[in-house]
Design an enzyme around this catalytic site. Structure first.
Site, PDB file in Angstrom:
ATOM      1  N   LYS A   1      24.472 -30.067   7.564  1.00 13.50           N
ATOM      2  CA  LYS A   1      24.456 -28.781   7.604  1.00 13.50           C
ATOM      3  C   LYS A   1      25.055 -28.612   9.285  1.00 13.50           C
ATOM      4  O   LYS A   1      24.753 -28.873  10.155  1.00 13.50           O
ATOM      5  CB  LYS A   1      22.817 -28.442   7.497  1.00 13.50           C
ATOM      6  CG  LYS A   1      22.833 -26.676   8.005  1.00 13.50           C
ATOM      7  CD  LYS A   1      23.356 -25.978   6.770  1.00 13.50           C
ATOM      8  CE  LYS A   1      23.168 -24.380   7.289  1.00 13.50           C
ATOM      9  NZ  LYS A   1      22.176 -24.000   6.979  1.00 13.50           N
TER      10      LYS A   1
ATOM     11  N   HIS B   1      26.525 -22.560   7.759  1.00 19.74           N
ATOM     12  CA  HIS B   1      26.100 -21.111   8.262  1.00 19.74           C
ATOM     13  C   HIS B   1      27.108 -20.705   8.840  1.00 19.74           C
ATOM     14  O   HIS B   1      27.654 -20.644   9.992  1.00 19.74           O
ATOM     15  CB  HIS B   1      24.865 -21.487   9.033  1.00 19.74           C
ATOM     16  CG  HIS B   1      24.466 -20.028   9.421  1.00 19.74           C
ATOM     17  ND1 HIS B   1      23.183 -19.431   9.060  1.00 19.74           N
ATOM     18  CD2 HIS B   1      24.997 -18.893  10.130  1.00 19.74           C
ATOM     19  CE1 HIS B   1      22.784 -18.377   9.492  1.00 19.74           C
ATOM     20  NE2 HIS B   1      23.959 -17.770  10.205  1.00 19.74           N
TER      21      HIS B   1
ATOM     22  N   HIS C   1      24.402 -19.104   1.564  1.00 20.77           N
ATOM     23  CA  HIS C   1      23.619 -17.770   1.553  1.00 20.77           C
ATOM     24  C   HIS C   1      24.872 -16.614   2.039  1.00 20.77           C
ATOM     25  O   HIS C   1      24.891 -15.906   2.836  1.00 20.77           O
ATOM     26  CB  HIS C   1      22.627 -17.541   2.432  1.00 20.77           C
ATOM     27  CG  HIS C   1      22.656 -18.356   4.097  1.00 20.77           C
ATOM     28  ND1 HIS C   1      23.702 -18.097   4.858  1.00 20.77           N
ATOM     29  CD2 HIS C   1      22.014 -19.335   4.439  1.00 20.77           C
ATOM     30  CE1 HIS C   1      23.666 -18.725   5.853  1.00 20.77           C
ATOM     31  NE2 HIS C   1      22.473 -19.489   5.718  1.00 20.77           N
TER      32      HIS C   1
ATOM     33  N   ASP D   1      17.258 -19.977   0.041  1.00 19.40           N
ATOM     34  CA  ASP D   1      17.076 -19.694   1.549  1.00 19.40           C
ATOM     35  C   ASP D   1      15.585 -19.293   1.890  1.00 19.40           C
ATOM     36  O   ASP D   1      15.546 -18.643   2.882  1.00 19.40           O
ATOM     37  CB  ASP D   1      18.138 -18.794   2.064  1.00 19.40           C
ATOM     38  CG  ASP D   1      18.218 -19.153   3.632  1.00 19.40           C
ATOM     39  OD1 ASP D   1      17.812 -19.998   4.203  1.00 19.40           O
ATOM     40  OD2 ASP D   1      18.779 -18.082   4.201  1.00 19.40           O
TER      41      ASP D   1
ATOM     42  N   HIS E   1      19.444 -24.542  -1.588  1.00 18.34           N
ATOM     43  CA  HIS E   1      19.345 -24.054  -0.109  1.00 18.34           C
ATOM     44  C   HIS E   1      17.829 -23.759   0.229  1.00 18.34           C
ATOM     45  O   HIS E   1      17.282 -22.518  -0.157  1.00 18.34           O
ATOM     46  CB  HIS E   1      20.287 -22.975   0.414  1.00 18.34           C
ATOM     47  CG  HIS E   1      20.297 -22.768   1.716  1.00 18.34           C
ATOM     48  ND1 HIS E   1      21.385 -22.837   2.574  1.00 18.34           N
ATOM     49  CD2 HIS E   1      19.186 -22.318   2.575  1.00 18.34           C
ATOM     50  CE1 HIS E   1      21.059 -22.232   3.865  1.00 18.34           C
ATOM     51  NE2 HIS E   1      19.709 -22.200   3.940  1.00 18.34           N
TER      52      HIS E   1
ATOM     53  N   HIS F   1      13.871 -23.887   3.073  1.00 21.53           N
ATOM     54  CA  HIS F   1      13.342 -24.313   4.251  1.00 21.53           C
ATOM     55  C   HIS F   1      11.991 -24.664   3.871  1.00 21.53           C
ATOM     56  O   HIS F   1      11.405 -23.610   3.437  1.00 21.53           O
ATOM     57  CB  HIS F   1      13.438 -23.414   5.322  1.00 21.53           C
ATOM     58  CG  HIS F   1      14.836 -22.795   5.603  1.00 21.53           C
ATOM     59  ND1 HIS F   1      15.528 -23.584   6.944  1.00 21.53           N
ATOM     60  CD2 HIS F   1      15.913 -22.221   5.122  1.00 21.53           C
ATOM     61  CE1 HIS F   1      16.751 -23.049   6.958  1.00 21.53           C
ATOM     62  NE2 HIS F   1      17.012 -22.059   5.816  1.00 21.53           N
TER      63      HIS F   1
END
Ligand code: DOR
Ligand code: ZN
Length: 346
Positions: free
Chosen positions: A101, A138, A176, A249, A15, A17
Site C-alpha cells: 500500500k 491512495h 477508493h 474502506d 479495501h 481497515h
C-alpha cells in the site's frame, strides 16, 4: 429490474481497515459475516511494514474472529522509504501478503510514514513489477496549493500517468476512487490496472458533509465529491468493466475522535458492507451487475479463486443503531438511526 431477494456468490472486500486490539475484535464480526476475504490495510501505529509484522497482524486478526467464522485476511505491506526489493521478494514468497500500500506522506490517517517522493521507491516498484505484486494507491497529492477536492485528479495527472509509463507492467489498484478522471484513467488502462469503490462515494455526494450542519461522520479521505463525479462512479461500477471492484474502506474511529475540533477521516460501513452496494446498484437498475463487482472482479484481478458459497439479501428495511461498540468506546456507523433497504439473511 426489481427484486425482493438477491442471492450472490459470497463477496470479498478489497479495501478494509480493521485496526487492532479491542477495536479489531469489535468490528471484525461485521465483515466476517458478509465477506469471505478482505484486503487488510496496514496503516496501524506503527505501520505494518515488514513481512514479520504482517504475519503477526494476520495472527491477531485470525485470533479475533468469532467462533466458526470462515474468513481470510489478505495482508498488505505499508510502503515506506525504507522498504527494500528484498522485502518484496519475501512478501511474494510468504503466500499471505497480497499487495503493497502506497500512502503519500501525510495524506491521511497514519500516513506519516508514507512516501515523500515516488522516485525514492523506484527500485521497490521495479521489484514489485517483476514479482507481480500489486501496488495499492491512495491517489491524492498532498500539495497545500491544490484544492482538497482536486487532489485525486491532480494525482492522476502528475503521478499516475508517469508511473504507468515508467512501469507499464506494474499491477496497480487506484483505491477508493472518487472522480470522473480517476474512473476514466482506469477504464483506459490495461486489465492489470484496477480500482476499488466505496459505498459512500457511490451513494453520497459532498452535500452529505454539510446538510443541516457539519456532519463529521460523512468525512473521509478522499473527501466526497460533487454529484457529477458520483454519477461517473456509478456508471463505471455498473458498467460490467472488470477493472472496478468492491472495497468498502470501512474505517472505524471512535465517536469522540470524529466529533472533535479536528475530526478524523473515515466512515464505518462494515455493518452493512454489502447492503449499501445493493442499494446503489438497485437505484441504477443494475442489480444484475452487483455480483460481478462484489464477488468476481476483485478475485480475478488478484488471481485468487472466486468464492463458491453464497449470501442472500432480502429487500426489507432495517434501522441502523445510533451507536455501536468499538471495543469499549462508542462508534457511529454509516446511516446511524436511519434505514438500510436490504437485509442480509443468515
Ligand atoms: O477516510 C479515510 N480513513 N481515508 C483513509 O485513507 C484512511 C482511513 C483510515 O484509516 O481511517
Ligand atoms: Zn482506506
Amino acid at each position: 429490474m426489481s427484486a425482493t431477494e438477491l442471492t450472490l456468490t459470497r463477496p470479498d472486500d478489497w479495501h478494509l481497515h480493521v485496526r487492532d486490539g479491542a477495536l479489531l475484535a469489535a468490528v471484525l464480526p461485521d465483515t466476517a459475516r458478509r465477506f469471505a476475504r478482505a484486503i487488510i490495510m496496514p496503516n496501524l501505529k506503527p505501520p505494518v511494514a515488514t513481512v514479520a509484522q504482517a504475519r503477526a497482524y494476520r495472527e491477531r486478526i485470525l485470533a479475533a474472529l468469532p467462533e466458526g467464522a470462515d474468513f481470510q485476511p489478505l495482508m498488505t505491506l505499508y510502503l515506506t522509504e525504507a522498504t527494500t526489493p528484498d522485502d518484496i521478494a519475501e512478501a511474494r514468497e510468504s503466500g499471505f501478503v497480497h499487495a503493497v500500500k502506497y500512502y503519500p506522506a501525510g495524506a491521511t490517517t497514519n500516513a506519516a510514514s508514507g512516501v515523500t517522493d515516488l522516485s525514492r521507491v523506484y527500485p521497490v516498484l521495479e521489484a514489485m513489477q517483476r514479482h507481480g505484486l500489486p501496488l495499492l494507491m491512495h491517489g491524492e497529492v498532498t500539495d497545500s496549493a491544490v484544492d482538497m477536492f482536486d487532489r485525486e485528479p491532480v494525482f492522476v495527472e502528475r503521478h499516475l500517468t508517469p508511473l504507468r509509463n515508467d512501469f507499464p507492467d506494474l499491477r496497480m489498484v487506484l483505491e477508493h476512487i472518487t472522480t470522473r478522471e480517476a474512473a476514466q484513467f482506469v477504464q483506459d488502462a490495461p486489465a492489470h490496472v484496477g480500482a476499488t469503490m466505496t459505498p459512500q462515494h457511490l451513494l453520497m455526494n459532498r452535500n452529505a458533509i454539510f446538510v443541516g450542519g457539519l456532519r463529521p461522520h460523512h468525512y473521509c479521505l478522499p473527501v466526497l465529491k460533487r454529484e457529477t463525479h458520483r454519477q461517473a462512479l456509478m456508471a463505471a461500477a455498473t458498467s460490467g468493466d472488470p477493472s472496478f471492484f468492491l472495497g468498502t474502506d470501512s474505517a472505524p474511529h471512535p465517536r469522540h475522535a470524529k466529533e472533535s475540533a479536528c475530526g478524523c477521516a473515515g466512515i464505518y460501513s462494515a455493518h452493512a458492507g454489502i447492503e449499501f452496494y445493493a442499494e446503489a446498484f438497485e437505484a441504477a437498475d443494475a442489480l444484475d451487475r452487483l455480483e460481478g463487482f462484489a464477488s468476481f472482479h476483485g478475485a480475478d484481478f488478484y488471481g485468487l479463486p472466486r468464492n463458491t458459497d453464497t449470501i442472500t439479501l432480502k429487500r426489507e428495511s432495517w434501522t441502523v443503531p445510533e451507536e455501536v461498540d468499538f471495543g469499549g468506546v462508542p462508534g457511529v456507523p454509516l446511516r446511524a438511526g436511519d434505514t438500510v433497504a436490504w437485509r442480509l439473511t443468515d
